[in-house]
Design a protein around this motif. Sequence first.
Motif, PDB file in Angstrom:
ATOM      1  N   SER A   1       1.052  -1.434   0.152  1.00  0.00           N
ATOM      2  CA  SER A   1      -0.091  -0.084   0.010  1.00  0.00           C
ATOM      3  C   SER A   1       0.867   1.003  -0.119  1.00  0.00           C
ATOM      4  N   VAL A   2       0.211   2.595  -0.370  1.00  0.00           N
ATOM      5  CA  VAL A   2       1.152   3.565  -0.196  1.00  0.00           C
ATOM      6  C   VAL A   2       0.342   4.296   0.469  1.00  0.00           C
ATOM      7  N   ALA A   3       1.525   4.922   1.581  1.00  0.00           N
ATOM      8  CA  ALA A   3       1.192   5.540   2.273  1.00  0.00           C
ATOM      9  C   ALA A   3       1.017   6.807   3.071  1.00  0.00           C
ATOM     10  N   ASP A   4       0.807   8.006   3.242  1.00  0.00           N
ATOM     11  CA  ASP A   4       1.173   9.219   3.999  1.00  0.00           C
ATOM     12  C   ASP A   4       2.007   8.519   5.092  1.00  0.00           C
ATOM     13  N   MET A   5       3.341   8.942   5.371  1.00  0.00           N
ATOM     14  CA  MET A   5       3.617   8.535   6.198  1.00  0.00           C
ATOM     15  C   MET A   5       4.423  10.077   7.112  1.00  0.00           C
ATOM     16  N   MET A   6       4.802  10.405   8.826  1.00  0.00           N
ATOM     17  CA  MET A   6       5.330  11.201   9.045  1.00  0.00           C
ATOM     18  C   MET A   6       5.700  10.857  10.459  1.00  0.00           C
ATOM     19  N   THR A   7       7.217  11.070  10.341  1.00  0.00           N
ATOM     20  CA  THR A   7       7.893  10.841  11.503  1.00  0.00           C
ATOM     21  C   THR A   7       8.077  11.868  12.764  1.00  0.00           C
ATOM     22  N   GLN A   8       8.173  11.544  13.894  1.00  0.00           N
ATOM     23  CA  GLN A   8       7.691  12.445  15.046  1.00  0.00           C
ATOM     24  C   GLN A   8       9.596  12.280  15.816  1.00  0.00           C
ATOM     25  N   THR A   9      10.609  13.180  15.734  1.00  0.00           N
ATOM     26  CA  THR A   9      11.256  13.256  16.557  1.00  0.00           C
ATOM     27  C   THR A   9      11.029  13.918  18.185  1.00  0.00           C
ATOM     28  N   ARG A  10      10.899  13.375  19.469  1.00  0.00           N
ATOM     29  CA  ARG A  10      11.378  14.631  20.334  1.00  0.00           C
ATOM     30  C   ARG A  10      12.595  14.324  21.608  1.00  0.00           C
ATOM     31  N   PHE A  11      12.130  15.249  21.561  1.00  0.00           N
ATOM     32  CA  PHE A  11      13.660  15.022  22.730  1.00  0.00           C
ATOM     33  C   PHE A  11      12.739  15.250  24.245  1.00  0.00           C
TER      34      PHE A  11
END
Length: 68
Positions: free
Chosen positions: A32-42
């Motif tokens: 499947s084609v997906a819209d991804m979001m990566t969230q980096t947290r500190f």
Amino acid sequence: MVWLCFLVDQRRKVRRSKPAAGTCSRCGGGASVADMMTQTRFCCVPFHYKCWKAIICTFCGATLKSYT
């Protein structure tokens, strides 16, 4: 003596997806084609977001190809 410990983590989230033609080369599941979001947290505070598209397996969740 002073010890500094920084807690940094990164979470990947699928925002939306739709079926794509093809199969996974690892498990044989559908793709499947997906819209991804990566969230980096500190220290539990998000400080960087990145949105991108990827082709992922619907069965094992492997990223087969990514587009920026």
